[in-house]
Design an enzyme around this catalytic site. Structure first.
Site, short mmCIF file in Angstrom:
data_model
loop_
_atom_site.label_atom_id
_atom_site.label_comp_id
_atom_site.label_asym_id
_atom_site.label_seq_id
_atom_site.Cartn_x
_atom_site.Cartn_y
_atom_site.Cartn_z
N LYS A 1 -0.41 -4.22 -5.76
CA LYS A 1 0.48 -3.21 -5.65
C LYS A 1 0.68 -3.23 -4.16
O LYS A 1 -0.34 -3.38 -2.86
CB LYS A 1 0.33 -1.39 -6.40
CG LYS A 1 -0.66 -1.44 -5.24
CD LYS A 1 -1.34 0.12 -6.16
CE LYS A 1 -2.92 0.80 -4.98
NZ LYS A 1 -2.76 2.40 -6.27
N ARG B 1 -2.94 14.50 -10.36
CA ARG B 1 -1.65 13.30 -10.27
C ARG B 1 -0.90 13.31 -11.05
O ARG B 1 -0.33 13.50 -12.18
CB ARG B 1 -2.72 12.41 -8.98
CG ARG B 1 -1.44 11.97 -8.53
CD ARG B 1 -2.68 10.90 -7.52
NE ARG B 1 -3.09 9.50 -7.65
CZ ARG B 1 -3.18 8.37 -7.52
NH1 ARG B 1 -3.34 8.62 -6.49
NH2 ARG B 1 -3.55 7.61 -8.55
N TYR C 1 5.50 5.85 28.33
CA TYR C 1 6.01 8.33 28.05
C TYR C 1 5.27 9.40 28.42
O TYR C 1 3.88 9.12 27.61
CB TYR C 1 6.35 8.19 26.51
CG TYR C 1 7.97 7.03 26.12
CD1 TYR C 1 8.83 7.44 27.06
CD2 TYR C 1 8.07 5.67 25.05
CE1 TYR C 1 10.48 6.55 26.71
CE2 TYR C 1 8.86 5.27 24.78
CZ TYR C 1 10.22 5.49 25.77
OH TYR C 1 11.11 4.80 25.07
N MET D 1 7.64 3.03 20.60
CA MET D 1 7.77 1.65 19.30
C MET D 1 7.92 0.64 18.88
O MET D 1 7.61 0.48 18.11
CB MET D 1 9.62 2.27 18.89
CG MET D 1 9.75 1.57 17.97
SD MET D 1 12.04 2.46 17.90
CE MET D 1 12.13 3.66 17.12
C1 LIG Z 1 -4.25 2.14 -6.28
C2 LIG Z 1 -4.84 2.27 -8.26
C3 LIG Z 1 -5.95 1.78 -7.91
C4 LIG Z 1 -7.10 0.61 -6.48
O1 LIG Z 1 -7.57 1.57 -5.72
P1 LIG Z 1 -8.90 1.18 -4.68
O2 LIG Z 1 -9.09 2.02 -4.15
O3 LIG Z 1 -7.54 0.43 -4.12
O4 LIG Z 1 -9.76 -0.11 -5.80
C5 LIG Z 1 -7.12 1.17 -9.17
N1 LIG Z 1 -6.62 2.36 -10.11
C6 LIG Z 1 -4.95 2.93 -9.82
C7 LIG Z 1 -4.59 3.87 -10.70
C8 LIG Z 1 -4.73 3.23 -8.58
O5 LIG Z 1 -3.09 3.68 -7.88
#
Ligand SMILES: *Cc1c(COP(=O)(O)O)cnc(C)c1O
Length: 390
Positions: free
Chosen positions: A38, A136, A264, A312
């Protein structure tokens, strides 16, 4: 002239991704292995990373969104791909038509996925997602029996196939936390309810990187590591290696006397005569501004402090009496072999996680990204296209 002398460069060592994959694979040898790619593989490039992990022990892929999954499918990756985070009223038809597995956390999602299956003219492969204690994503325990019942009815009608049952742990990076035991028990209870509804999901899964490494009892039938593939090690002793190295050229240098305020707000004033080197990287490129007072970068073999608040687009490094010149290359982070800071150091300086450092820098549009090839593969488990540079 190499690229790194011209612009900031985020270099991804696919050999490290390959080695991390093999190491994680060996720690969960009996499970299916879903590599989580992802967020553009945590900023490392989803397609080159996916091609690499599939040759080194992963047998499937995981993404948050359907769009991410479809990108991989359309690039020619023919393995199972699960997408778990989509709005309930998404059009899931392209996902079903392209054999993307879909996580289903509630009856609204289930309805949309069933409609997509009818539109696509094939059953949708789904993983029912239970909330096992994080509040969640996933169905709450009181919504779970109805979700299982409806999914079973749709399975009987040939509209969906329930191939998986998933949960996610909130505290797996703390092995002794009692919530991990409760999360495992919650998945077991959810499995029992699903079985009573007549479901026989082939894959039950709970473990991301931390649980994979810390808690073999959580592995179930399938593990879902993301972070570890990129070298993020929640245990601190697994032997994983960061795959990303960020460098930037020195744009200019100036020699200044003691008492010179820098940047800055003049948050830093030189205590002695020194040389200052300017790097073309800043918070718009994903470097955390909150790390300014603690941050270091490697120039000429030594870690040297950032002077003042990073801006930035640029940051200033205090190189002392080192004869640094414009055009040299600074290493902002890397695996640490040469003494450079790691993404974990930057995370500590900023009060965040290496995940956030890597996803931010890997997504920065002004930072060029380059992939170093992975080594000769182990016998292929999957058909993958030629490695691609993103
Ligand atoms: C991001 C995610 C993972 C991977 O988690 P890591 O801690 O990066 O290994 C697995 N399952 C779900 C549902 C996630 O959102």
């Amino acid at each position: 002239m190499s690229d790194e002398r011209r612009h900031p460069l985020f270099r991804v060592d696919l050999a490290a991704v390959a080695a991390n994959t093999r190491l994680l694979r060996a720690r969960a040898a009996r499970c299916a292995f879903m590599a989580v790619v992802k967020a553009d593989a945590f900023g490392h490039g989803a397609l080159p990373v996916a091609s690499t992990v599939l040759r080194h022990g992963a047998d499937r892929l995981g993404t948050a969104t359907v769009a991410e999954a479809l990108d991989l499918r359309r690039a020619g990756l023919d393995v199972p791909i699960l997408s778990w985070l989509n709005a309930p009223h998404s059009d899931f038809t392209p996902a079903v038509a392209n054999r993307i597995d879909l996580a289903v956390p509630g009856v609204e999602h289930l309805r949309s996925v069933a409609a997509a299956a009818l539109a696509a003219g094939r059953p949708a492969r789904i993983h029912l997602h239970a909330d096992v204690g994080m509040a969640r994503d996933g169905a709450a325990p009181d919504a779970w029996p109805e979700l299982c019942g409806r999914a079973a009815a749709l399975e009987a009608a040939g509209t969906v196939r329930v191939v998986g049952l998933m949960g996610h742990l909130g505290c797996a990076d703390h092995p002794g936390d009692p919530h991990n035991v409760r999360g495992r028990a919650a998945l077991a209870a959810a499995t029992l309810t699903a079985r009573r509804a007549g479901l026989r999901p082939r894959h039950r899964h709970l473990a991301a990187t931390a649980a994979l490494l810390n808690d073999p009892g959580s592995h179930a039938d399938l593990v879902r590591p993301g972070a570890g593939l990129y070298g993020i090690d929640p245990t601190g002793r697994a032997g994983l290696r960061f795959a990303a190295t960020l460098s930037a050229p020195v744009v200019s240098v100036r020699d200044v006397p003691a008492g010179t305020p820098v940047g800055y707000g003049h948050t830093f004033t030189t205590e002695r005569a020194t040389r200052l080197a300017l790097l073309p990287l800043g918070y718009a490129d994903g470097l955390p501004r909150t790390a300014s007072a603690r941050a270091r970068v490697l120039i000429r073999g030594r870690r040297r402090p950032v002077a003042g608040t990073l801006s930035m687009d640029q940051l200033v490094v205090d190189v002392g009496d080192a004869p640094v010149t414009a055009g040299e290359v600074a290493t902002v982070f890397g695996p640490g072999d040469r003494g450079e800071p790691t993404p974990a150091d930057w995370a500590r300086w900023a009060g965040t996680l290496p995940h956030e450092i890597l996803t931010a820098l890997g997504a920065a549009r002004r930072v060029h990204r380059h992939h170093l090839p992975h080594p000769a593969p182990a016998p292929a488990r999957a058909t993958t296209p030629a490695e691609t540079r993103a």
